[in-house]
Design a protein around this motif. Structure first.
Motif, PDB file in Angstrom:
ATOM      1  N   GLY A   9       0.951   3.865  -3.083  1.00  0.00           N
ATOM      2  CA  GLY A   9       0.788   5.503  -2.683  1.00  0.00           C
ATOM      3  C   GLY A   9       1.959   6.330  -3.434  1.00  0.00           C
ATOM      4  O   GLY A   9       1.602   7.266  -3.954  1.00  0.00           O
ATOM      5  N   ARG A  10       3.151   5.928  -3.207  1.00  0.00           N
ATOM      6  CA  ARG A  10       4.303   6.536  -3.660  1.00  0.00           C
ATOM      7  C   ARG A  10       4.163   6.813  -4.969  1.00  0.00           C
ATOM      8  O   ARG A  10       4.676   7.607  -5.797  1.00  0.00           O
ATOM      9  N   GLU A  35       1.565   8.905  -6.170  1.00  0.00           N
ATOM     10  CA  GLU A  35       2.142  10.468  -6.099  1.00  0.00           C
ATOM     11  C   GLU A  35       2.927  10.761  -7.469  1.00  0.00           C
ATOM     12  O   GLU A  35       2.920  12.087  -8.066  1.00  0.00           O
ATOM     13  N   ALA A  49       0.821  -1.180   0.188  1.00  0.00           N
ATOM     14  CA  ALA A  49      -0.126   0.146  -0.100  1.00  0.00           C
ATOM     15  C   ALA A  49       0.844   1.323  -0.085  1.00  0.00           C
ATOM     16  O   ALA A  49       0.453   1.984  -0.683  1.00  0.00           O
ATOM     17  N   LYS A  50       1.760   1.355   0.786  1.00  0.00           N
ATOM     18  CA  LYS A  50       2.703   2.349   0.804  1.00  0.00           C
ATOM     19  C   LYS A  50       3.477   2.824  -0.601  1.00  0.00           C
ATOM     20  O   LYS A  50       3.642   3.641  -0.951  1.00  0.00           O
TER      21      LYS A  50
END
Length: 74
Positions: free
Chosen positions: A66-67, A70, A62-63
């Motif tokens: 997200g990155r 972005e 998930a991290k």
């Protein structure tokens, strides 16, 4: 549109496709982990270590998603 602009556009498109591919791969991995997680939980197996591994891997995916997303905002 100049050749340089066309090349830059093609490079940008390749980057977007690469990012989206990685996002899909990570989301699919989380889906697979969900299936395993619920299978362990519903079978009432006492495999706390694997459950923690699954939760940690899902969090890391998930991290990363997200990155990656972005990067697409730029």
């Amino acid at each position: 549109m100049s050749e340089t602009e066309k090349d830059e556009l093609i490079d940008a498109q390749k980057q977007v496709i690469g990012i989206l591919f990685e996002v899909i791969k990570r989301l699919q991995a989380n889906s697979d982990l969900d299936e395993e997680y619920f299978e362990i939980v519903t079978n009432k197996e006492n495999n706390e270590t694997r459950l923690n591994e699954i939760l940690n891997e899902r969090k890391e995916n998930a991290k990363i998603v997200g990155r990656l997303l972005e990067q697409l905002e730029v």
